[in-house]
Design an enzyme around this catalytic site. Structure first.
Site, PDB file in Angstrom:
ATOM      1  N   PRO A 135     -41.229  67.792  25.736  1.00 22.27           N
ATOM      2  CA  PRO A 135     -40.446  68.418  26.607  1.00 22.27           C
ATOM      3  C   PRO A 135     -38.971  67.674  27.371  1.00 22.27           C
ATOM      4  O   PRO A 135     -39.192  67.180  28.773  1.00 22.27           O
ATOM      5  CB  PRO A 135     -41.407  68.806  27.530  1.00 22.27           C
ATOM      6  N   CYS A 136     -38.098  67.566  26.481  1.00 23.09           N
ATOM      7  CA  CYS A 136     -37.055  66.765  26.967  1.00 23.09           C
ATOM      8  C   CYS A 136     -36.173  67.540  28.199  1.00 23.09           C
ATOM      9  O   CYS A 136     -35.650  66.836  28.949  1.00 23.09           O
ATOM     10  CB  CYS A 136     -35.844  66.498  25.923  1.00 23.09           C
ATOM     11  N   HIS A 137     -36.320  68.882  28.475  1.00 20.65           N
ATOM     12  CA  HIS A 137     -35.741  69.487  29.367  1.00 20.65           C
ATOM     13  C   HIS A 137     -36.423  69.354  30.821  1.00 20.65           C
ATOM     14  O   HIS A 137     -35.901  69.537  31.733  1.00 20.65           O
ATOM     15  CB  HIS A 137     -36.146  71.236  29.001  1.00 20.65           C
TER      16      HIS A 137
END
Length: 172
Positions: A135-137
């Site tokens: 989950p880089c967001h």
């Protein structure tokens, strides 16, 4: 040889690729199947062949459930072998950021070697081949501004809105 599966999501066409070890690429929603295929092909020098497997089907189901707000974790095998050891360390740290939470690039840097690595962390986050699943967001700037996102800021806003965290940001 990498195998890829393209599928329609409520947000547009998506794609997932796999190696023999697990999922190794995700193409975020795009308007066309060709754009998704190009995105997956650009992630590796290896050619991509369209096809299906139990792993690709499970990953696509999990992504569709996530986009529908019915899932917040993923349990498919991942292949992160194309990343450097530093990138893999950053990506493993990203996986510890829970659904509905935000962390800063500095938070990641402190867990992979120190504050001085913040820029390198930003580059590693941007090179993440498995957005959403890793989950880089959920990584934002220290000042609570949006930061960057390889899938574009409008996609980042959409993902954070789905997870209920967009309102925590400056000018979300």
């Amino acid at each position: 040889m990498r195998r890829a599966m393209l599928f329609q999501s409520p947000w547009g066409w998506m794609g997932i690729s796999e190696s023999l070890k697990g999922i190794d690429g995700i193409a975020l929603p795009k308007r066309s199947k060709q754009a998704v295929l190009s995105d997956l092909q650009a992630q590796s020098n290896e050619p991509v062949e369209q096809g299906e497997s139990a792993t690709l089907q499970a990953a696509s189901r999990q992504l569709l459930d996530y986009l529908a707000g019915r899932r917040n974790t993923f349990d498919v095998p991942l292949d992160l072998s194309r990343g450097t050891s530093f990138q893999r360390q950053v990506w493993r740290t990203l996986q510890r950021v829970p659904y509905g939470k935000l962390r800063s690039y500095q938070w990641i840097a402190l867990r992979v070697g120190g504050r001085q690595y913040a820029r390198a962390v930003g580059n590693a986050v941007g090179a993440n081949p498995l957005p959403i699943v890793i989950p880089c967001h959920r990584i934002v700037a220290q000042d609570a501004s949006l930061g960057g996102f390889s899938g574009g800021l409008s996609m980042k806003r959409k993902l954070l809105s789905l997870e209920g965290t967009l309102t925590q940001l400056q000018g979300g």
